[in-house]
Design an enzyme around this catalytic site. Structure first.
Site, PDB file in Angstrom:
ATOM      1  N   ASP A  17       0.802  -0.616   0.234  1.00  0.00           N
ATOM      2  CA  ASP A  17       0.244   0.106  -0.189  1.00  0.00           C
ATOM      3  C   ASP A  17       1.253   1.255   0.250  1.00  0.00           C
ATOM      4  O   ASP A  17       0.499   1.588  -0.322  1.00  0.00           O
ATOM      5  CB  ASP A  17      -0.887   0.060   1.682  1.00  0.00           C
ATOM      6  CG  ASP A  17      -2.177   0.493   0.968  1.00  0.00           C
ATOM      7  OD1 ASP A  17      -2.524   0.780  -0.475  1.00  0.00           O
ATOM      8  OD2 ASP A  17      -3.176   0.857   2.099  1.00  0.00           O
ATOM      9  N   ASP A  69      -9.364  -2.020   2.382  1.00  0.00           N
ATOM     10  CA  ASP A  69      -9.206  -1.573   3.225  1.00  0.00           C
ATOM     11  C   ASP A  69      -9.868  -2.066   4.215  1.00  0.00           C
ATOM     12  O   ASP A  69     -10.216  -1.394   5.612  1.00  0.00           O
ATOM     13  CB  ASP A  69      -9.204   0.044   3.387  1.00  0.00           C
ATOM     14  CG  ASP A  69      -8.250   0.230   2.595  1.00  0.00           C
ATOM     15  OD1 ASP A  69      -6.356  -0.121   2.650  1.00  0.00           O
ATOM     16  OD2 ASP A  69      -8.534   1.325   2.095  1.00  0.00           O
TER      17      ASP A  69
END
Length: 394
Positions: free
Chosen positions: A212, A276
């Site tokens: 990420d 997420d």
């Protein structure tokens, strides 16, 4: 909080921005927390049905296990897919690409919404989900492998009910329908997938932590004026993210005497990727099942079981704090943030801290759902995740 109350709360949160001004940060945090609460409790069905990897014939039976090898490969494969999507949007017609994805996700969304409806419809009809037999073909497709179209009659009914909703999303791309499909994907993914063990979960989270960060910060202004992650997120018009309306940008119109808030334009929304939610959610769900094992909870109760949940509660709170930190930093610096940068340390840290406080570090790392399933199948109890009662006797 019961699942019924959680479902009603989620429905209210989904519709609330249409009628009242809801602060974006509060909407993001509370909606995500309720999704995780529901999905993690639904994952208790994995205990009821035999654990990770076991397949059955009844409704909702079976789960897909992510192995340690899968966890190691995931960031690498994900990077290839993400960069491939970036190149596709850079060099091909975006409208055509999004049309293809719209068809694909609308079909998937039909199944996902049907999955969400199925327990409710079964309850209304008074049907025992586990007693139902499935029907339909199973076959292999090149590159995709085995594909099953088996379903019970209740599942088939729910899919038929869901089809018009998915079709309406395909036609309108309305943010409410986008979120309905996204929420359905998240609930389905967390209930059906298993990390197997906390060690595998930590490997996956650690790998995606760096994934990420790299694709949000490491590729900033390389080949494009924005990072690869942000470019793909903004370009891909699909329910792989939840959209949260910015209340200041609303246009109010009157419909049947009600003031309805509309949000024309993509710039009127903040977004949160499903990854997420689902990736940390799989870890939190695993810890809830660990709580159930350590408390000696009855497997047949599934999501309705009542037991002490110290690991689940501490991790859900840590997730909320991590997500809140993400939003605070994003607002402070007016820049997109890799949410896993904050969520991964929060979730892993909370699990380690809880195990240290409870004196269960070795038990937590020894816990493995596949070994648990095998031991139960032999009629013996493994030495992992000892119950609270047994610990008190030692």
């Amino acid at each position: 909080m019961s699942l019924s109350i959680a479902y009603v709360s989620l429905l209210a949160l989904w519709l609330a921005p249409v009628f009242v001004a809801v602060p974006v940060a509060a909407n993001v945090v509370v909606t995500t927390a309720v999704i995780l609460y529901i999905a993690c409790h639904l994952s208790l069905n994995q205990r009821k049905q035999g654990g990770a990897g076991e397949q059955g014939d009844g409704a909702g039976v079976g789960s897909d296990k992510i192995t340690a090898e899968d966890a190691v490969r995931f960031p690498i494969v994900g990077s290839g897919v993400l960069f491939g999507l970036f190149l596709v949007f850079k060099y091909l017609d975006k409208d055509i690409v999004n049309l293809v994805f719209s068809v694909y996700f609308s079909l998937l969304g039909t199944y996902a919404i049907g999955f969400v409806l199925e327990p409710m419809v079964s309850s209304v009809l008074g049907v025992d989900r586990q007693s139902l037999k499935s029907f339909g073909p199973e076959f292999n497709l090149p590159l995709l492998g085995p594909v099953s179209l088996r379903a019970t009659w209740v599942e088939a009914l729910c899919i038929v009910m869901a089809a018009p909703v998915a079709a309406l999303y395909f036609r309108t791309k309305h943010w409410l329908l986008n979120n309905l499909l996204g929420i359905s994907f998240a609930l389905h993914g967390i209930e059906k997938m298993s990390l197997g063990s906390p060690k595998t979960g930590m490997i996956l989270l650690a790998g995606l932590f760096f994934y990420d960060i790299f694709w949000v910060f490491g590729t900033d202004k390389i080949l494009t004026g924005d990072s690869v992650m942000v470019t793909v997120a903004k370009s891909l018009d699909a329910p792989i993210k939840l959209l949260f309306p910015k209340p200041d940008n609303a246009t109010v119109t009157e419909v049947y005497g009600l003031a309805v808030r509309e949000f024309p334009g993509a710039s009127h929304f903040s977004m949160l990727g499903l990854g997420d939610i689902v990736i940390p959610g799989l870890f939190i769900a695993l810890l809830l099942r660990y709580d159930a094992e350590r408390a000696g909870a009855d497997r047949t109760e599934g999501p309705q079981g009542s037991f002490a949940k110290p690991f689940f509660h501490s991790n859900l709170l840590a997730y909320i704090l991590g997500l809140g930190t993400t939003l605070y930093v994003m607002e402070t610096f007016k820049a997109a943030q890799p949410a896993l940068l904050y969520l991964v340390p929060a979730c892993i840290g909370a699990a380690l801290l809880s195990s240290a406080v409870l004196g269960e570090v070795s038990s937590l790392f020894a816990y493995d759902e596949e070994e648990k399933q095998g031991a139960d199948g032999q009629g013996s109890e493994p030495a992992t995740a000892p119950s609270v009662e047994s610990k008190k006797k030692q």
